[in-house]
Design an enzyme around this catalytic site. Structure first.
Site, short mmCIF file in Angstrom:
data_model
loop_
_atom_site.label_atom_id
_atom_site.label_comp_id
_atom_site.label_asym_id
_atom_site.label_seq_id
_atom_site.Cartn_x
_atom_site.Cartn_y
_atom_site.Cartn_z
CD GLU A 64 -6.84 2.64 6.72
OE1 GLU A 64 -5.81 2.05 7.10
OE2 GLU A 64 -7.49 2.27 5.72
NE ARG A 68 -4.12 0.07 1.80
CZ ARG A 68 -5.27 0.43 1.21
NH1 ARG A 68 -5.47 1.70 0.90
NH2 ARG A 68 -6.18 -0.46 0.91
#
Length: 795
Positions: free
Chosen positions: A747, A345
Site C-alpha cells: 500500500e 486509518r
C-alpha cells in the site's frame, strides 16, 4: 495495473526509452551461511502463465454439468420504500429456471462485516441506485441478464443523499463521530504567529480490477457447499454464506487460487456475489455461477471513500507548524461496511511524516444513498496524507519558502517524535535520510531553479516540482486480525506442499512465502508447490490486506517449516551421532561435519522412523495494542517510509498535464524479493497518480453513477506512465523482528503519488505566487483549469 499483474520484474531492456533501475535486483550474495532464496529477485510464480494467457482465473474453471448462470435485478431508485415488485415477466423469460428473492433466504438477510446493516437482497426499502433486489438463475448468462431487466418494480422514491452536504443536512451517519488528539489546539492556534484555514475535496476511486467479481457455488452432501470466489477474504465469504444459508461454518468451504487484481475491492465486497451464488445453488440444487458485467460491477460495488476535509493550521514565519485542527467528512455510502477501520486509518495518517505539537483529528462518517464505500489500497491513509500535504503547500505559499524546506522543517525528529495518537516514531533517522537522499539523487535544488526560471518567462505552459514523504503504519488497526496460519507438508521424495491463509491477487505473495519455505528447508524453489487458499486447510484467516500479507503468512509458514525441519534434524543427528544444532540444510542437502545426504533421502528416513512430516504454523504480530475508546496504545508494528519527487508540465489554457519525471526512494527493509517489490512500487505509484489526476466518479443528483465504464472513467494507460521513471530501494533492514527483516510494500507506494498532485499545484502557484492553490482531487483538466482561472491564469 502493474501492481497486480506484473511480469518477471527484470531490469528494463536497453532501447526502451526509460533508464534501467538503479538497483541490481539479483545482487544479494549467496556465499557462506547467508540466505539463498530470500532477499533475491525471482519472477512472480505465475508470470510464465500470465504472458501465455494460461493462468486460470475463476471464470476459466470448468463448469460442472448443469451449471446455472446468475444475474441481478437492480433497483431503479436510490432511496425509498418498495411498493411493488412484479417478477412474473422474469419467470416467464426464455431459459429462466428460478427467480430468487429475499423471501428465499433460509438464514439472516445480512452480508455486513459486523453491524447487520446491509442486506443480500433488498426486502422493504432500497438505499442506493442499482441495489440488488432479486436474482435470476438461467441456463445461460445471456438469458439471465436479459430476464433480469424485465422486472416491474415500483419504488416510493425519496430524494437521495449523494454529497457530503446532503448527508450533513439530513444529519445521517453510518457510525458515530470519532476524534483524538493532544494539546490545547484552540489555544495553540490563537498563539500561532500565523494561521490559515483550508478546505480540500478528495474524490473516490473505482478499483477497476482486471478480473471482475465472480463466484461459483457447488452444492455437496448434507447441506455442504463449495464456493469458488474471487476474494481477498475466504473466511469472510465462509461466514457470510453460512449466515445466509443458516448452516455451520464447517459446512462451507471457500477456495481461491488467484485473483486478477483486487486492491481492497474484494475484501468485503466479494461476499455478496459468493452468497448469492450459494443461495441459488441451495434453492435449485445445481451449481450456480455469477460473474458481474463491468458496468454492473461499477454500480454494485464500493469505491475508495471520498472526503471533504476542513482544516486550520497554526505556523510561524519559517513554516514550522504549531497546531493542526482537521475534520474529515467521509462519504461512506448506505452502510458501514469497513468505514470504521478506513476512516480511523485516515485519522492515523493525518500527520503523514510531520510532528504536530498540538492536534485535533476528528471524523464524521456520513450516510449517503450510494453504494457502500469500502477498502481500497491504502485503506483511508492516502486521504489523510493528501490533506496534510495540501496544508504544507499552503504554508509554503504564504511564507514564501520552498515547499520542500517547509516539509523538512516539520519532519519527525528526535524529541519531536510522537504522533497525535500517542505512538512514538522510532525511525526518524530513516525518514530524514530518505528525504535528504532523494533531494540529492533527484537533483531537486538544481531542478527547482530550472523550474522557477521557466515559469518566470511567462506563457501558458508551466512546470511544477514537488518532493513529498510517506510514513505508513503497518498492521491491522483491528488488533485481532493480526494473525495468520499455514500448513506445510513434506513428501518422501523431498517435495513440499505449501498452504496458508493469504490470497494471491497478483502482488507476489505466493512467491514470497514459497521463498521463505525453500529457505527454511534449504531446497530449490521449484520443489515447493503452492496450493490454492482454502478454508478447509487453514481456518479462521484474516483478509489479505493492510500490506501485512507477507509479514503474517510468511511468518506462519516459517514456523511450520521450522517445526518440520527440527524433527528432520533430530533424525539426522541420531543417524550421525551429532548434536541437532550441527545439522545444516542447504542446496538440497542436509549435512553435519563430514556426513551428508539429500533432503529427499532424509525425508524418506524420517518416514521410516515414523516422524510426522506435516505441521501447522501460527503467527500473531507482537507489541501492538489499540484501545479505540481511550485512543491509547500502539496500533502499528512499524512504519514503512518512502519519498517521491515528481515533475509535471501543465497547460493552463486547457488544464492538460503531463508527468515528465518521477524519482522514488522507498523503504522495504531487507527486501524478500526486490523484483516484486519494485513492481509493487511502480504499480502503486501509477494507481495513486490515476486517483489524483484522471479517475473521477460522477453521480447524478438522483444517485445514479454516471462514470460506470472505461468510456467515462479513465484509469491511467501506458502513455501516462512517466517516460523518465526512476525507482530505488532504500538500503535498510527492519528494526522489528519481521520476516527476514523485510517491510511491507503493497500500500505505501500509492501515497508516493501525492507528489504529482503537489507538483501540479506548484505549477499553478506560479500564476499568482503567495496564494494557496484552490485545487481539489482529482486534478482533472477541468479542476486544473478552474484553479488556473481562480489564480488569474487560463486566459
Amino acid at each position: 495495473m502493474a501492481a497486480d499483474l506484473q511480469g518477471d520484474g527484470l531490469t528494463r531492456a536497453e532501447g526502451s526509452g526509460r533508464p534501467p533501475h538503479p538497483v541490481d535486483r539479483g545482487a544479494v550474495p549467496r556465499g557462506g551461511d547467508g540466505p539463498v532464496h530470500v532477499h533475491r529477485a525471482y519472477p512472480h510464480d505465475s508470470a510464465h502463465l500470465h504472458v501465455q494467457g494460461a493462468a486460470s482465473y475463476l471464470d476459466d474453471l470448468l463448469e460442472p454439468e448443469g451449471t446455472l448462470h446468475l444475474a441481478v435485478g437492480m433497483s431503479p431508485a436510490a432511496r425509498g420504500r418498495i411498493a411493488a415488485m412484479d417478477l412474473a415477466p422474469v419467470r416467464a423469460a426464455p431459459g429462466v429456471v428460478r427467480v430468487v428473492t429475499a423471501g428465499d433466504i433460509p438464514g439472516r438477510n445480512d452480508i455486513s462485516p459486523a453491524l447487520g446493516d446491509e442486506t443480500l437482497l433488498a426486502d422493504t426499502h432500497v438505499a442506493f441506485h442499482g441495489q440488488a433486489m432479486f436474482l435470476v438463475a438461467a441456463t445461460t448468462r445471456d438469458a439471465a441478464r436479459r430476464a433480469a431487466r424485465l422486472g416491474r418494480i415500483e419504488i416510493e422514491a425519496q430524494e437521495p443523499s449523494v454529497t457530503v452536504e446532503d448527508a450533513e443536512r439530513r444529519d445521517e451517519r453510518v457510525l458515530p463521530d470519532y476524534a483524538f488528539g493532544r494539546g490545547d489546539v484552540a489555544t495553540a492556534l490563537k498563539a500561532a504567529p500565523r494561521m490559515l484555514e483550508g478546505r480540500l475535496r478528495i474524490g473516490g476511486q473505482e478499483h477497476f480490477y482486471l478480473e471482475g467479481q465472480a463466484a461459483l457455488a457447488i452444492p455437496g452432501e448434507d447441506g455442504a457447499i463449495l464456493v469458488h470466489s474471487s476474494t481477498q477474504h475466504p473466511t469472510e465469504v465462509q461466514h457470510v454464506v453460512a449466515r445466509i444459508l443458516n448452516v455451520p461454518d464447517a459446512l462451507v468451504t471457500c477456495e481461491v487460487r488467484r485473483m486478477g487484481g483486487a486492491f481492497g475491492g474484494k475484501e468485503s465486497q466479494a461476499t455478496q456475489w459468493a452468497a448469492l451464488a450459494a443461495l441459488a445453488a441451495r434453492v435449485t440444487g445445481r451449481p450456480c455461477k455469477l460473474r458481474l458485467d463491468r458496468d454492473d460491477d461499477f454500480a454494485l460495488t464500493g469505491k475508495r471513500h471520498d472526503f471533504r476535509v476542513d482544516y486550520r493550521l497554526g505556523f510561524d514565519a519559517d513554516g514550522r507548524v504549531s497546531a493542526y485542527d482537521v475534520d474529515f467528512l467521509a462519504c461512506c455510502g448506505h452502510s458501514a461496511d469497513l468505514s470504521q477501520g478506513v476512516v480511523d486509518r485516515t485519522m492515523f495518517h493525518a500527520d503523514n511524516a510531520y510532528f504536530l505539537p498540538a492536534a485535533r483529528v476528528a471524523s464524521r462518517r456520513l450516510k449517503t444513498n450510494t453504494v457502500s464505500n469500502t477498502a481500497f489500497r491504502g485503506f483511508g491513509g492516502p486521504q489523510g496524507m493528501l490533506a496534510i500535504e495540501k496544508a504544507m503547500d499552503d504554508v509554503a505559499r504564504l511564507t514564501g519558502r520552498d515547499p520542500l524546506d517547509v516539509r523538512l522543517a516539520n519532519l519527525y525528529a528526535p524529541g519531536r517524535d510522537e504522533t497525535p495518537f500517542g505512538m512514538k516514531v522510532e525511525e526518524t533517522d530513516t525518514l530524514r535520510a530518505i528525504m535528504e537522499g532523494l533531494e540529492r539523487s533527484s537533483g531537486y535544488r538544481e531542478r527547482r531553479a530550472q523550474v522557477d526560471a521557466f515559469n518566470a518567462g511567462g506563457g501558458w505552459l508551466r512546470r511544477g516540482l514537488a518532493l513529498t514523504p510517506v510514513k505508513f503504519g503497518i498492521s491491522f488497526t483491528l488488533t485481532h486480525l493480526n494473525q495468520a496460519g499455514a500448513l506445510v507438508h513434506v513428501y518422501t521424495d523431498g517435495s513440499v506442499q505449501l498452504n496458508h491463509g493469504g490470497t494471491e491477487m497478483g502482488q507476489g505473495l505466493y512467491r514470497k512465502v514459497a521463498q521463505v519455505v525453500a529457505e527454511e528447508f534449504g531446497i530449490g524453489l521449484e520443489r515447493v508447490r503452492i496450493t490454492a487458499t482454502t478454508t478447509d486447510k487453514v481456518p479462521n484467516t484474516s483478509p489479505t490486506a493492510a500490506s501485512a500479507g507477507s509479514d503474517l503468512n510468511g511468518m506462519a509458514a516459517k514456523v511450520a517449516a521450522s517445526t518440520i525441519r527440527a524433527r528432520m534434524a533430530g533424525i539426522a543427528a541420531a543417524l550421525w551421532g551429532v548434536d541437532e544444532e550441527a545439522v545444516r540444510f542447504r542446496d538440497g542437502m542436509v549435512a553435519a561435519g563430514a556426513e551428508s545426504m539429500t533432503f529427499a533421502d532424509l525425508a524418506r528416513a524420517c518416514h521410516q522412523q515414523r516422524v510426522h512430516l506435516s505441521a501447522t504454523g501460527f503467527y500473531r504480530t507482537p507489541n501492538i495494542t489499540w484501545d479505540r475508546a481511550s485512543a491509547t496504545g500502539r496500533p502499528f508494528f512499524y512504519f514503512a517510509y518512502g519519498a517521491a519527487c515528481a515533475e509535471v508540465l501543465v497547460d493552463t489554457l486547457t488544464g492538460e498535464n503531463r508527468v515528465t519525471r518521477v524519482d522514488i526512494l522507498h523503504d522495504v527493509g531487507a527486501s524478500l524479493n526486490p523484483a516484486i517489490d519494485i513492481g509493487q512500487i511502480e504499480g502503486g505509484f501509477v494507481q495513486g497518480m490515476g486517483w489524483l489526476t484522471t479517475e473521477e466518479l460522477v453521480y447524478a443528483p438522483d444517485g445514479r453513477l454516471l462514470t460506470h465504464a472505461p468510456a467515462t472513467y479513465k484509469i491511467p494507460v501506458s502513455s501516462d506512465v512517466p517516460a523518465d521513471f526512476r525507482v530505488e530501494l532504500f538500503p535498510n533492514s527492519a528494526r522489528q523482528d519481521t520476516i527476514y527483516r523485510s517491510k511491507a510494500v503493497g500500500e505505501p507506494p500509492v501515497m508516493l503519488a501525492n507528489s504529482v498532485f503537489c507538483a501540479i499545484a506548484d505549477a499553478l502557484a506560479s500564476l499568482d505566487p503567495g496564494r494557496p492553490v484552490p485545487l481539489d482531487a482529482p486534478a482533472t483538466p477541468e479542476a486544473i483549469l478552474n484553479a488556473a482561472l481562480a489564480l488569474g491564469g487560463g486566459r
